[in-house]
Design a protein around this motif. Structure first.
Motif, mmCIF file in Angstrom:
data_model
loop_
_atom_site.group_PDB
_atom_site.id
_atom_site.type_symbol
_atom_site.label_atom_id
_atom_site.label_comp_id
_atom_site.label_asym_id
_atom_site.label_seq_id
_atom_site.Cartn_x
_atom_site.Cartn_y
_atom_site.Cartn_z
ATOM 1 N N SER A 16 0.807 -1.228 0.000
ATOM 2 C CA SER A 16 0.000 0.000 0.000
ATOM 3 C C SER A 16 0.835 1.270 0.000
ATOM 4 O O SER A 16 0.290 2.363 -0.038
ATOM 5 N N SER A 17 2.156 1.136 0.051
ATOM 6 C CA SER A 17 3.002 2.328 0.151
ATOM 7 C C SER A 17 4.407 2.077 -0.392
ATOM 8 O O SER A 17 4.860 0.928 -0.459
ATOM 9 N N ILE A 19 7.990 1.337 -1.743
ATOM 10 C CA ILE A 19 8.585 0.355 -2.654
ATOM 11 C C ILE A 19 7.573 -0.734 -3.020
ATOM 12 O O ILE A 19 7.448 -1.112 -4.187
ATOM 13 N N ARG A 39 -1.796 -3.235 6.786
ATOM 14 C CA ARG A 39 -2.758 -3.097 7.881
ATOM 15 C C ARG A 39 -3.860 -2.086 7.577
ATOM 16 O O ARG A 39 -5.029 -2.383 7.658
ATOM 17 N N ASN A 40 -3.475 -0.865 7.227
ATOM 18 C CA ASN A 40 -4.423 0.241 7.096
ATOM 19 C C ASN A 40 -5.307 0.119 5.839
ATOM 20 O O ASN A 40 -4.802 0.140 4.716
ATOM 21 N N ASP A 68 -1.921 -7.694 9.928
ATOM 22 C CA ASP A 68 -0.572 -7.410 10.414
ATOM 23 C C ASP A 68 0.254 -8.673 10.171
ATOM 24 O O ASP A 68 -0.026 -9.716 10.754
ATOM 25 N N VAL A 69 1.259 -8.581 9.296
ATOM 26 C CA VAL A 69 2.028 -9.784 8.927
ATOM 27 C C VAL A 69 2.938 -10.279 10.053
ATOM 28 O O VAL A 69 3.523 -11.352 9.946
ATOM 29 N N TYR A 161 17.773 -2.223 13.425
ATOM 30 C CA TYR A 161 17.329 -2.368 12.031
ATOM 31 C C TYR A 161 18.254 -3.294 11.237
ATOM 32 O O TYR A 161 17.791 -4.236 10.581
ATOM 33 N N LYS A 165 17.562 -6.959 9.248
ATOM 34 C CA LYS A 165 17.766 -7.097 7.801
ATOM 35 C C LYS A 165 18.837 -8.144 7.461
ATOM 36 O O LYS A 165 18.772 -8.776 6.405
ATOM 37 N N THR A 194 15.654 5.200 -0.191
ATOM 38 C CA THR A 194 14.684 5.356 -1.266
ATOM 39 C C THR A 194 13.589 6.301 -0.808
ATOM 40 O O THR A 194 13.123 6.213 0.341
ATOM 41 N N THR A 196 10.460 7.363 0.010
ATOM 42 C CA THR A 196 9.144 6.782 0.305
ATOM 43 C C THR A 196 8.579 7.425 1.578
ATOM 44 O O THR A 196 9.335 8.059 2.330
#
Ligand SMILES: NC(=O)C1=CN([C@@H]2O[C@H](COP(=O)(O)OP(=O)(O)OC[C@H]3O[C@@H](n4cnc5c(N)ncnc54)[C@H](OP(=O)(O)O)[C@@H]3O)[C@@H](O)[C@H]2O)C=CC1
Ligand SMILES: CCCCCCCCCCCCCCCC(=O)[C@@H](N)CO
Length: 273
Positions: A16-17, A19, A39-40, A68-69, A161, A165, A194, A196
């Protein structure tokens, strides 16, 4: 051997957003059917409208599912089931749902480590786990993971983070060795900064050092990153150029193939016995 996108069912988490949305547009432009997972619900519907502008035939569908994944595997499994009932078996899964939080190690709440690990890592495990069996049975499938340049190099401010990853890379490489004999291919993207909504959000709280390190490379357009991700997933070239590792991988792959043949043989023997 390349995956044919026209008519294929592509599931994009985080579609939904940013990338993920651009990946969905790229696949839709090439004739795919899309399931967006995030989610949203408002953001999902908004993205659906935007993607539908790029249709190439009147049969194409964009399906939206809110979940929610990172929370509950059985929920994610249900979502994949729903998607398969509506649009058929998943040909390609792109795990784009993710988030970034930065700060010095001692300034980050321990809950931030838990949160990033569950969204970025478990949030990629769950959808992949839910599609893999069917992909192996059909001998068709692509799974894409989205890591980061900060998933190749640990960087100041990214203790939570970067590690989430890096975890994705371990998952992807191990999974690739398991599923290669079934014609299922796993790719990992390592994008730079990127432009976003997620990146804008991250910049609000980035430590100075992290920002200065980031600014040594330029900011990419999400359309450009998405194009590369889709291309790499369709035409799987020699994934990883690691000279020493390649030798080992080759010999491990032959162990995997041998076991697979052994198992098939003993299954036939069991049936005829
Ligand atoms: N932008 C960048 O500079 C870079 C980004 N990346 C990675 O690329 C991926 C996408 O980033 P970007 O496009 O910037 O992010 P955005 O924040 O723009 O989009 C994130 C997407 O993921 C969804 N999402 C987030 N958390 C969950 C969740 N728990 N369950 C389901 N969906 C979720 C969001 O929807 P919703 O909130 O409604 O759930 C949204 O659709 C991330 O994994 C990020 O780490 C990697 C390198 C660089
Ligand atoms: C082996 C070659 C590796 C090259 C690495 C070069 C590193 C230069 C700076 C890296 C900037 C940080 C990117 C993080 C992007 C990201 O994931 C966040 N923006 C997410 O929102």
């Amino acid at each position: 051997k390349p995956l044919a996108l026209p008519g294929a069912h592509v599931v994009v988490t985080g579609g939904s957003s940013g990338i993920g949305k651009c990946v969905a547009i790229e696949c839709y432009k090439q004739g795919a059917f899309i399931t967006l997972v995030a989610r949203n619900e408002d953001k999902l519907l908004q993205a659906k409208k935007e993607i539908e502008k790029h249709s190439v035939n009147d049969k194409q569908v964009v399906l939206c599912i809110s979940v929610d994944v990172s929370q509950d595997y059985s929920q994610v499994e249900n979502v994949i089931k729903q998607a398969q009932e509506k649009l058929g078996p998943v040909d390609m899964l792109v795990n784009c749902a993710g988030m970034s939080l930065s700060g010095k190690f001692e300034d980050l709440e321990v809950s931030t480590f838990e949160r990033l690990m569950s969204v970025n890592y478990l949030g990629s495990v769950y959808p992949s786990r839910a599609v893999i069996t069917t992909m192996k049975e059909r001998r068709v499938g692509r799974i894409v993971f989205v890591s980061s340049q900060a998933g190749q190099l640990g960087l100041f401010g990214f203790t939570a983070y970067s590690s989430s990853k890096f975890a994705i890379r371990g998952l992807a490489e191990a999974l690739q060795m398991e599923v290669k004999p079934y014609n299922v291919y796993v790719t990992v993207a390592y994008p730079p900064d990127t432009d976003t909504p997620g990146f804008a959000e991250e910049n609000k709280t980035k430590p100075l050092e992290t920002r200065l390190i980031s600014e040594t490379t330029s900011v990419c357009k999400p359309e450009q990153v998405a194009k590369q991700i889709v291309k790499d997933a369709i035409v799987v070239t020699m994934g990883l150029f690691r000279t020493i590792a390649l030798f080992y991988i080759g010999s491990f792959d032959s162990i995997v193939r041998r076991c697979m043949m052994q198992r098939a043989k003993s299954e036939i023997a069991d049936k005829t016995a």
